[in-house]
Design an enzyme around this catalytic site. Sequence first.
Site, PDB file in Angstrom:
ATOM      1  N   GLU A 258       8.228 -23.289  16.377  1.00 41.28           N
ATOM      2  CA  GLU A 258       7.072 -24.084  16.782  1.00 41.28           C
ATOM      3  C   GLU A 258       5.962 -24.143  15.735  1.00 41.28           C
ATOM      4  O   GLU A 258       5.132 -25.061  15.761  1.00 41.28           O
ATOM      5  CB  GLU A 258       6.489 -23.562  18.087  1.00 41.28           C
ATOM      6  CG  GLU A 258       5.802 -22.220  17.993  1.00 41.28           C
ATOM      7  CD  GLU A 258       5.131 -21.823  19.307  1.00 41.28           C
ATOM      8  OE1 GLU A 258       3.910 -21.633  19.292  1.00 41.28           O
ATOM      9  OE2 GLU A 258       5.822 -21.716  20.335  1.00 41.28           O
ATOM     10  N   HIS A 290       2.814 -25.248  23.902  1.00 46.69           N
ATOM     11  CA  HIS A 290       2.105 -23.963  23.921  1.00 46.69           C
ATOM     12  C   HIS A 290       0.722 -24.123  24.563  1.00 46.69           C
ATOM     13  O   HIS A 290      -0.300 -23.696  24.018  1.00 46.69           O
ATOM     14  CB  HIS A 290       1.972 -23.400  22.502  1.00 46.69           C
ATOM     15  CG  HIS A 290       1.903 -21.897  22.471  1.00 46.69           C
ATOM     16  ND1 HIS A 290       2.605 -21.123  21.585  1.00 46.69           N
ATOM     17  CD2 HIS A 290       1.222 -21.029  23.253  1.00 46.69           C
ATOM     18  CE1 HIS A 290       2.345 -19.839  21.802  1.00 46.69           C
ATOM     19  NE2 HIS A 290       1.503 -19.760  22.813  1.00 46.69           N
TER      20      HIS A 290
END
Length: 325
Positions: A258, A290
Amino acid sequence: MNIAFFSAQKYEQPFFNAHNLANHTLRFFSEPLNTLTAKLAEDCQVVCAFVNDDLSAEVLATLSALNVKLVTLRCAGFNNVDLAAANSLGLPITRVPAYSPEAVAEHCIALMLTLSRKTHKAYNRVKEGNFDLNGLLGFNLHNKTVGVIGTGKIGQALCRILSGFGANVLAYDPAPSIETLNYVPLDLLLTQSDIISLHCPLTPETHHLIDDAAYEKMKKGVMLINTSRGALVDTRATIAALKSKTLGYLGLDVYEQESELFFKDMSEEIIQDDEFQRLLTFPNVLITGHQGFFTQEALQEIAHITHQNIEQLVQNQPFTNQVLP
């Protein structure tokens, strides 16, 4: 004091400014912390880093050479920090161990309900004037068996919420500590659960905790939710499990790679991560960037605790939230 914030976002700056009661000079850099950007901390006594910043030995050595006295993480996780290197440099690392466990736990529930009731698909249909229910059949959380791996503050908050839905909660933790939870061995949790939610830190022991072997033990059509750390889940094995329909639903708020994607606007870019792109092709996969922590209450607490960590440096007090190797 001068404080350098790396990976700084516009949404968080008002919270840190509001809690800056000591009138420190806050320098917000949108750039992530890494070997190339560490020099931006020149003349700063404190560096405030985020979840995907690079705090390797090389970066920490650069910060120490710049006379940085404290690195404070505005997050709970610290798997991106070389703690041994920090210790050898005499550079303390602090964090925000708990800001709003309920924020992340509630996001888990949002992912579960969205996947199970397909509300994201229903929303798009209705916007287009399509009120057909075919393809939107869901299932109740009531009476489902939900396995919660990791019973820290977030895991505990999720268990409390799930009990309100009437779910049957199984828990696993290498150090069980909550008498009211039904702790079982990990293998039993994997085989018995209809839904599995991950709430453990990323360590060498938990890296790829969910891999091919774990999927082989799970029920056909199981739902997996991960709001902890991306590398708890083996992406390649997950794609195989989705293709075989072993994995019936997947909800991710974190992703193994990520750091190259999340907290950025990539809408005009060609995403080069083929595995991430493959995940997006599955109709039973829901990914958020997130944002599990992302509530007003959580940001207020993050700013408050971060400034508290800095104030302990100013007052030459022991660090309440120091991370040790």
